[in-house]
Scaffold this motif. Structure first.
Motif, PDB file in Angstrom:
ATOM      1  N   GLN A 248       0.509  -2.144   4.958  1.00 26.14           N
ATOM      2  CA  GLN A 248      -0.762  -1.407   4.977  1.00 26.14           C
ATOM      3  C   GLN A 248      -0.555   0.069   5.296  1.00 26.14           C
ATOM      4  O   GLN A 248      -1.500   0.850   5.301  1.00 26.14           O
ATOM      5  CB  GLN A 248      -1.718  -2.014   6.011  1.00 26.14           C
ATOM      6  CG  GLN A 248      -2.216  -3.403   5.608  1.00 26.14           C
ATOM      7  CD  GLN A 248      -3.237  -3.931   6.597  1.00 26.14           C
ATOM      8  OE1 GLN A 248      -3.017  -3.889   7.797  1.00 26.14           O
ATOM      9  NE2 GLN A 248      -4.343  -4.426   6.086  1.00 26.14           N
TER      10      GLN A 248
ATOM     11  N   ARG B 148      -4.218  -5.579  12.022  1.00 23.47           N
ATOM     12  CA  ARG B 148      -4.897  -5.458  10.718  1.00 23.47           C
ATOM     13  C   ARG B 148      -6.116  -4.554  10.790  1.00 23.47           C
ATOM     14  O   ARG B 148      -6.448  -3.838   9.850  1.00 23.47           O
ATOM     15  CB  ARG B 148      -5.345  -6.833  10.240  1.00 23.47           C
ATOM     16  CG  ARG B 148      -4.369  -7.507   9.315  1.00 23.47           C
ATOM     17  CD  ARG B 148      -5.041  -8.723   8.710  1.00 23.47           C
ATOM     18  NE  ARG B 148      -4.115  -9.484   7.879  1.00 23.47           N
ATOM     19  CZ  ARG B 148      -4.429 -10.632   7.321  1.00 23.47           C
ATOM     20  NH1 ARG B 148      -5.624 -11.167   7.504  1.00 23.47           N
ATOM     21  NH2 ARG B 148      -3.563 -11.264   6.570  1.00 23.47           N
TER      22      ARG B 148
ATOM     23  N   TRP C 194      -5.517  -4.399   1.313  1.00 28.88           N
ATOM     24  CA  TRP C 194      -5.820  -2.966   1.416  1.00 28.88           C
ATOM     25  C   TRP C 194      -6.747  -2.636   0.259  1.00 28.88           C
ATOM     26  O   TRP C 194      -6.825  -3.383  -0.731  1.00 28.88           O
ATOM     27  CB  TRP C 194      -4.540  -2.130   1.396  1.00 28.88           C
ATOM     28  CG  TRP C 194      -3.453  -2.595   0.449  1.00 28.88           C
ATOM     29  CD1 TRP C 194      -2.482  -3.518   0.721  1.00 28.88           C
ATOM     30  CD2 TRP C 194      -3.236  -2.187  -0.913  1.00 28.88           C
ATOM     31  NE1 TRP C 194      -1.674  -3.697  -0.367  1.00 28.88           N
ATOM     32  CE2 TRP C 194      -2.105  -2.882  -1.388  1.00 28.88           C
ATOM     33  CE3 TRP C 194      -3.878  -1.284  -1.766  1.00 28.88           C
ATOM     34  CZ2 TRP C 194      -1.608  -2.728  -2.691  1.00 28.88           C
ATOM     35  CZ3 TRP C 194      -3.378  -1.125  -3.059  1.00 28.88           C
ATOM     36  CH2 TRP C 194      -2.258  -1.843  -3.510  1.00 28.88           C
TER      37      TRP C 194
ATOM     38  N   ASN D 106      -1.519  -8.897   3.659  1.00 30.71           N
ATOM     39  CA  ASN D 106      -2.469  -8.007   4.327  1.00 30.71           C
ATOM     40  C   ASN D 106      -3.173  -7.167   3.267  1.00 30.71           C
ATOM     41  O   ASN D 106      -2.523  -6.391   2.570  1.00 30.71           O
ATOM     42  CB  ASN D 106      -1.739  -7.103   5.325  1.00 30.71           C
ATOM     43  CG  ASN D 106      -1.185  -7.901   6.486  1.00 30.71           C
ATOM     44  OD1 ASN D 106      -1.919  -8.625   7.159  1.00 30.71           O
ATOM     45  ND2 ASN D 106       0.111  -7.814   6.713  1.00 30.71           N
TER      46      ASN D 106
ATOM     47  N   MET E 259      -5.254  -1.105  10.073  1.00 25.66           N
ATOM     48  CA  MET E 259      -4.380  -0.953   8.898  1.00 25.66           C
ATOM     49  C   MET E 259      -2.934  -0.665   9.328  1.00 25.66           C
ATOM     50  O   MET E 259      -2.269   0.222   8.781  1.00 25.66           O
ATOM     51  CB  MET E 259      -4.887   0.176   7.981  1.00 25.66           C
ATOM     52  CG  MET E 259      -6.168  -0.153   7.265  1.00 25.66           C
ATOM     53  SD  MET E 259      -5.936  -1.355   5.927  1.00 25.66           S
ATOM     54  CE  MET E 259      -5.166  -0.319   4.687  1.00 25.66           C
TER      55      MET E 259
ATOM     56  N   HIS F 296       0.819  -1.210   0.000  1.00 25.93           N
ATOM     57  CA  HIS F 296       0.000   0.000   0.000  1.00 25.93           C
ATOM     58  C   HIS F 296       0.860   1.271   0.000  1.00 25.93           C
ATOM     59  O   HIS F 296       0.531   2.248  -0.657  1.00 25.93           O
ATOM     60  CB  HIS F 296      -0.878  -0.026   1.261  1.00 25.93           C
ATOM     61  CG  HIS F 296      -2.100   0.828   1.176  1.00 25.93           C
ATOM     62  ND1 HIS F 296      -2.763   1.276   2.283  1.00 25.93           N
ATOM     63  CD2 HIS F 296      -2.788   1.311   0.123  1.00 25.93           C
ATOM     64  CE1 HIS F 296      -3.801   1.988   1.905  1.00 25.93           C
ATOM     65  NE2 HIS F 296      -3.844   2.029   0.610  1.00 25.93           N
TER      66      HIS F 296
END
Ligand code: SAH
Length: 386
Positions: free
Chosen positions: A361, A353, A318, A316, A356, A138
């Protein structure tokens, strides 16, 4: 039209004096040469200030009560003690804390604290944004990039200690026992500042975080790997993520410049490498992309002979990400091959998580910008377009 840099500076609040935070011991001594402190007491004063900054956690020169009033008044004229400002704090259900911090020019970065049973890890950013554009990350979608200063990198540790109430610095059972350079940015594109910041973090008479508990993660800036090993003597982590160059070219575009074989060669030659000081290889698990059993076998083959740990990172997600996290079965099958080859507990539990804050993230999105920042960005855009 004024150059962008001038426009930005004119909108920026500059600190009044030189920031004492982030100076190396040598630089601090040099800075004191500009004061009336007698040469013979300079090193003692330097040590008092160093102790105040990194053991007692002073936040302003007025706090330095070990210095006389007169001397403090003189220092206030020339210096400041500054750290990034907390814009926002988020706490995850699992105890992870993420801070959005504002640095001097109004830019924002993120720092994450991850508490565990036996240790507490602080994940630091090295740049505002990142130029690498790894496809699954991200941070790489954020356009603005600049290197953080030493003060801004060290300042992230100071801010975390402020919030966690770790002043004066405890000798054991510390909440912050480990540091990872795994936040926003590529640390080896800001290698000198990162080196100085890590030396300050590891200084035994200051923050005193053991070098063996400091890990720097890189996507593989090959020529700088031996340099950072010699200069900072910290543990190394490599964001490998693929075992074939064609796939790694796509996932980690830096691979086109420094392909897998070159990265592994630099790893084999990493200063201080031994079974007690292994290199961590990070491997993000992307469903049907890099997560087959054949990939796992190839990974084991590639790492043969390198004292290594393998860290499997469940992807993870996004918003708008082009990948999915591998299924539990695929992760398990992959991990089985790895552990049969003798590598222990390789899956990294995703932390934070829900806020974020997990790997990849981090992104200080423009939505979070304050009004002043938005104006600044508008000026930049206008000036870039003209
Ligand atoms: N630029 C450095 C520092 C970033 S470390 C580097 O590339 O190593 C952050 C780690 O998280 C890297 O291994 C990165 O590849 C990984 N990562 C990035 N995005 C991720 C995501 N969405 N899910 C899981 N891991 C991710």
């Amino acid at each position: 039209m004024m150059p962008v840099a001038d426009l930005v500076t004119s909108l920026t609040v500059q600190p009044e004096g030189e920031n004492l935070t982030g100076l190396t011991r040598e630089q601090l001594a040099t800075a004191l040469e500009a004061t009336t402190i007698a040469p013979r007491s300079r090193s003692m004063r330097r040590d008092q200030i160093w102790n105040g900054l990194y053991i007692r956690g002073w936040r302003s020169i007025d706090d330095i009560t070990t210095l006389s009033k007169g001397l403090r008044a003189e220092l206030v004229e020339q210096f400041v003690i500054e750290r990034p400002e907390i814009v926002h704090e988020q706490r995850s259900e699992d105890g992870t804390i993420k801070w959005l911090l504002r640095v001097n020019d109004g830019r924002e970065i993120e720092t994450v604290y991850i508490p565990e049973e036996t240790r507490g890890t602080l994940c630091l950013s090295s740049q505002v944004g990142c130029t690498l554009t790894c496809r699954f990350c991200h941070t790489g979608t954020q356009k603005l990039v600049r290197n953080l200063t030493v003060a801004e990198i060290v300042g992230q540790i100071l801010v975390a200690r402020d919030v966690l109430g770790e002043w004066p610095r405890p000798t054991d059972n510390r909440k912050i026992s480990n540091i990872v350079m795994m936040g926003m940015g590529e640390p080896l594109y800001n290698a000198e500042n990162v080196r100085d910041a890590l030396r300050i973090a590891a200084d035994g008479d200051g923050l005193a975080i053991s070098r063996r508990r400091i890990t720097l993660s890189t996507a593989g800036v090959v020529p700088v790997i031996p340099w950072i090993g010699r200069e900072a003597e910290v543990m190394l982590a490599i964001s490998l993520h693929a075992v074939r160059d064609d796939l790694r070219d796509e996932l980690v575009p830096l691979n086109r410049k420094y392909p897998i074989a070159d990265v592994l060669e630099a790893c084999r030659a990493y200063p201080g490498l031994s079974n007690a000081r292994r290199i961590t290889f990070e491997y993000v698990m992307l469903q049907d992309v890099n997560d087959s059993v054949a990939d796992a076998r190839e990974l084991v083959r590639l790492l043969k002979g390198i004292p290594a740990k393998i860290n499997l990172i469940p992807f993870n997600p996004w918003p708008g990400a082009p990948y999915e996290c591998s299924s539990k079965t695929r992760i398990k099958n992959f991990a089985d091959v790895i552990s049969r080859a003798g590598y222990a507990s390789p899956v990294r539990t995703p932390r934070g998580r829900d806020i974020m804050a997990a790997c990849g993230q981090l992104k200080s999105a423009s939505l979070k910008l304050g009004a002043r920042r938005r104006r600044l960005e508008a000026v930049r855009e206008v000036s870039a377009a003209s």
